[in-house]
Each structure stands twice: as C-alpha cells, then as structure tokens.
Write a protein that holds these residues in place. Structure first.
Motif, PDB file in Angstrom:
ATOM      1  N   ARG A  42      16.300  91.111  46.659  1.00 31.68           N
ATOM      2  CA  ARG A  42      15.709  91.021  45.549  1.00 31.68           C
ATOM      3  C   ARG A  42      14.818  89.450  44.935  1.00 31.68           C
ATOM      4  NH1 ARG A  42      19.113  95.019  44.354  1.00 31.68           N
ATOM      5  NH2 ARG A  42      20.149  94.286  42.861  1.00 31.68           N
ATOM      6  N   GLU A  43      15.682  88.424  45.014  1.00 27.18           N
ATOM      7  CA  GLU A  43      14.986  87.292  44.905  1.00 27.18           C
ATOM      8  C   GLU A  43      14.168  86.346  45.894  1.00 27.18           C
ATOM      9  OE1 GLU A  43      15.835  85.668  42.022  1.00 27.18           O
ATOM     10  OE2 GLU A  43      16.968  87.444  41.896  1.00 27.18           O
ATOM     11  N   GLY A  44      14.338  87.345  46.753  1.00 26.30           N
ATOM     12  CA  GLY A  44      13.138  87.165  47.529  1.00 26.30           C
ATOM     13  C   GLY A  44      13.150  86.916  49.127  1.00 26.30           C
ATOM     14  N   GLN A  45      14.964  86.693  49.023  1.00 28.42           N
ATOM     15  CA  GLN A  45      15.300  86.045  50.669  1.00 28.42           C
ATOM     16  C   GLN A  45      15.094  87.450  51.544  1.00 28.42           C
ATOM     17  OE1 GLN A  45      17.002  83.054  51.040  1.00 28.42           O
ATOM     18  NE2 GLN A  45      16.874  83.683  53.311  1.00 28.42           N
ATOM     19  N   ARG A  46      14.457  86.539  53.105  1.00 21.33           N
ATOM     20  CA  ARG A  46      13.909  87.318  53.890  1.00 21.33           C
ATOM     21  C   ARG A  46      15.045  87.475  55.477  1.00 21.33           C
ATOM     22  NH1 ARG A  46      12.833  89.853  50.296  1.00 21.33           N
ATOM     23  NH2 ARG A  46      10.695  90.778  49.352  1.00 21.33           N
TER      24      ARG A  46
END
Ligand SMILES: *Cc1c(COP(=O)(O)O)cnc(C)c1O
Length: 229
Positions: A42-46
């Motif tokens: 959800r913090e943009g970590q992929r």
C-alpha cells in the motif's frame, strides 16, 4: 494496533529517502505475514524477496498480481518448477546445473526468466556462490549460449556478517569488480546486464557506496523476523 507492524510505512520511506534514484529496493518479506506485505504494498512497494520456495508459493496467490517476486535463497533443482510460472528475478544462480533447470522450466511456461549470478564474496565459508573462475566456465559453456529461456541480468553477493566497514567495503568492491569484468567479457553492448544486488539491513549504505543498484532489506522494514524452529 499491532505495535510490531505499524512502522512499516515509516521504515520504507526512511530507507527510500537514503537510496540513490537508480537503486531498486527489494523488501525481504521472508517469515513475515501476508498482512505485513500488504502494508508495504500500500506504500507503493512492488519488489519483494523470499528465500524459501514453500513460503513463496504459499504467499504469492494471496497477494496482488503486480508484485515482482524475487527469489533470493539457495535454489534446489527439484523446486524450480514451483516458482517458474511467476518469479520475476532469481538472485541465486550458482551453477550451470541450476541454470539448465530454470531454462527448462521457463520454457514450459513460454517465459524468459531473469537471473543473477551469485558470487561468494564473504570470507565466511558458509555462504553460497561462485568464484570468478566458475562463472567464466558457466558463461563460456556452449550449452549456456543455447539457453533461450534465461537471461543473466547481473550479479548478487552477500558480505561477511560483520560490523567492520573495511571488510564490508572490500567485499562489496570485489563484487563490483566481478560485475565489471564479466560485463566487459561476456555482455559488452548488452543493456540487460546491469544489476548489482548487494546490501542488506546492516550493510546497505556501504554496498550503495560501492555501486549497489539493488538492495535486499528485511529487518529494517518489517522489524525482527519470527524465529523459525
Ligand atoms: C534475509 C536476507 C536478506 C535480508 O536480510 P535483513 O538483514 O533482514 O535485511 C537479504 N538477502 C538475503 C539473501 C537474505 O536471505
């Protein structure tokens, strides 16, 4: 609120703020619950890293499909088929034998799987990885040039478990040199060979100083791991 997990967002942003723009952060989620992975997502970590096949194949179907899964642990030939359908990058290629199996399984799924060559750069005996001579034998083998379903995109290494900055600088620098030598000898003009995967929670700033462009960080993001018995 669970005090063990509320800091994930904060930790992630703090680490990102210290990384150069060209460096990829792989969040090492081994032993961490799916909820913790989602919080980072959800913090943009992929990019996420796992070191056990069994754990990876349990988590992967429960998590969003656009996660890039990195396999960072020692890989056994009989386990490759479980991760071949989806794995994004295998960091731990240390023999022609394992590469042969990855190539075969990738072919069955019509994929080309990106792989890093793992080098033994620590003074400790216990760490896996090749030396330069073994890597040359692999890259020079006729069988390697015929492999159509794997692509070598760089190198990976783990430094000694130490706080001594001199040792860490020396070991990471040796991996950087190996990267340069191999790139020159076998991948000249190929933009695909570009990854230097080095640096973990305790040593990543030094790894970055020595040219890392992919760090693998677990504890600093998720906190201490649950102990496996
Ligand atoms: C566990 C692990 C990491 C992350 O270690 P931390 O110290 O928790 O950051 C990185 N690389 C590999 C290969 C690992 O197994």
């Amino acid at each position: 609120m669970n005090p063990g997990s509320t800091n994930i967002a904060h930790n992630l942003w703090q680490i990102r703020a210290t990384l150069p723009a060209n460096a990829t952060l792989v969040a090492v989620s081994k032993t961490q619950p799916v909820d913790a992975v989602l919080e980072a997502y959800r913090e943009g970590q992929r990019d996420f890293g796992e070191n056990r096949v069994r754990e990876l194949i349990m988590k992967q179907p429960l998590l969003p499909g656009d996660i890039a899964w990195h396999f960072i642990g020692h890989l056994q030939t009989n386990k490759v088929r479980y991760i071949a359908p989806f794995v994004s990058l295998i960091h731990s290629i240390d023999s022609l034998k394992i590469l042969r199996v990855v190539n075969g399984e990738a072919g069955r799924h019509d994929r080309v799987i990106d792989c890093l060559l793992q080098f033994h750069i620590a003074t400790e005996e216990t760490k896996f990885g090749m030396d330069l001579r073994e890597a040359r034998a692999l890259l020079g083998a006729p069988e390697f040039s015929s492999m159509k379903n794997v692509r070598i995109t760089g190198v990976m290494g783990m430094a000694s478990f130490t706080d001594d900055p001199t040792t860490l600088h020396r070991e990471f620098r040796s991996l950087r040199q190996i990267f340069d030598e191999i790139g020159e000898a076998y991948f000249k003009g190929s933009a695909c060979f570009r990854i230097r995967s080095m640096g973990m929670s305790g040593d990543y700033p030094i790894a970055v100083e020595e040219g890392s462009n992919m760090v693998r960080i677990g504890t600093l993001i998720f906190g201490e791991r649950l102990k496996l018995t």
